[in-house]
Design a protein around this motif. Structure first.
Motif, short mmCIF file in Angstrom:
data_model
loop_
_atom_site.label_atom_id
_atom_site.label_comp_id
_atom_site.label_asym_id
_atom_site.label_seq_id
_atom_site.Cartn_x
_atom_site.Cartn_y
_atom_site.Cartn_z
N THR A 1 -4.37 6.95 -2.48
CA THR A 1 -3.75 5.65 -1.87
C THR A 1 -3.89 4.69 -3.11
O THR A 1 -4.89 4.26 -3.77
CB THR A 1 -4.95 5.20 -0.92
OG1 THR A 1 -4.92 5.97 0.32
CG2 THR A 1 -4.31 3.94 -0.18
N ARG B 1 0.88 -1.24 -0.11
CA ARG B 1 -0.05 0.14 0.07
C ARG B 1 0.95 1.13 -0.12
O ARG B 1 1.82 1.39 0.90
CB ARG B 1 -1.04 -0.11 1.31
CG ARG B 1 -1.81 1.05 1.11
CD ARG B 1 -2.86 1.21 2.43
NE ARG B 1 -3.43 -0.08 2.62
CZ ARG B 1 -4.70 -0.64 2.12
NH1 ARG B 1 -5.05 0.29 1.23
NH2 ARG B 1 -5.03 -1.78 2.24
N TYR B 2 0.43 2.10 -0.95
CA TYR B 2 1.21 3.43 -0.88
C TYR B 2 0.13 4.46 -0.23
O TYR B 2 -1.08 4.68 -1.19
CB TYR B 2 1.56 3.66 -2.59
CG TYR B 2 2.68 2.80 -2.87
CD1 TYR B 2 3.94 3.09 -3.01
CD2 TYR B 2 2.18 1.49 -3.39
CE1 TYR B 2 5.05 2.24 -3.35
CE2 TYR B 2 2.95 0.74 -3.97
CZ TYR B 2 4.61 1.08 -3.99
OH TYR B 2 5.32 0.06 -4.41
N GLU B 3 0.52 5.42 0.31
CA GLU B 3 -0.71 6.29 1.13
C GLU B 3 0.15 7.48 0.94
O GLU B 3 1.35 7.86 1.61
CB GLU B 3 -0.82 5.81 2.54
CG GLU B 3 -1.56 4.62 2.52
CD GLU B 3 -2.00 4.21 3.94
OE1 GLU B 3 -1.68 4.96 4.88
OE2 GLU B 3 -2.83 3.30 4.04
#
Length: 158
Positions: A105, A93-95
């Motif tokens: 996200t 996950r990239y936030e």
């Protein structure tokens, strides 16, 4: 009969401290070695550029070391710094926050994916949340997409 204490309370505390200082300390377990290998998910090296894409509506997110770039048909391009992936099980996950202050996200899930418009099979499923909208699609490394044919599994050739 009168009981006479052998040591006063301050003397007793001092004796306990001296004995504690003389006793051997418990062994500290050795720290496990740090894994410096690049993170991979479904065979995709997450340190290399990745493209997530979908249709209806057409959209894409490029994930590069220098940042995330979201774009789509009739949608303004949005850029954000790449915070690096948060790995949990079969998901990365990239936030991030875009330059306009909106959350972006990107979740990459280690399940094969079909974009529904081609005969390609991608190694990752993508879920993108941007501007209050949730978009689903597929993802692979940009290098794999550049060498992929019109059908089959999209994988790096190296």
């Amino acid at each position: 009969m009168r009981i006479v204490p052998l040591l006063s309370l301050p003397a007793l505390v001092l004796v306990i401290l001296v004995l504690a200082a003389c006793s051997p300390s418990p062994e500290t377990p050795e720290a496990p070695p740090i894994d410096v290998s690049p993170a991979t998910l479904a065979g995709v090296d997450l340190s290399r550029p990745i493209r997530a894409l979908g249709n209806e509506p057409f959209w894409a997110v490029e994930i590069k070391p220098e940042g995330l770039v979201y774009s789509g048909v009739d949608r303004p391009e949005q850029r954000a710094d790449n915070p690096g992936p948060l790995l949990q099980g079969t998901t990365a996950r990239y936030e991030a926050t875009t330059g306009t202050g909106k959350p972006l996200t990107v979740a990459l899930i280690a399940t094969t994916c079909s974009d529904g418009m081609s005969d390609r099979t991608y190694p990752l499923t993508a879920v993108v949340k941007v501007d209050g909208e949730t978009l689903t699609g597929c993802a692979a490394s940009i290098s794999a997409l550049a060498t992929a044919g019109e059908s089959g599994l999209v994988v790096d050739k190296d």
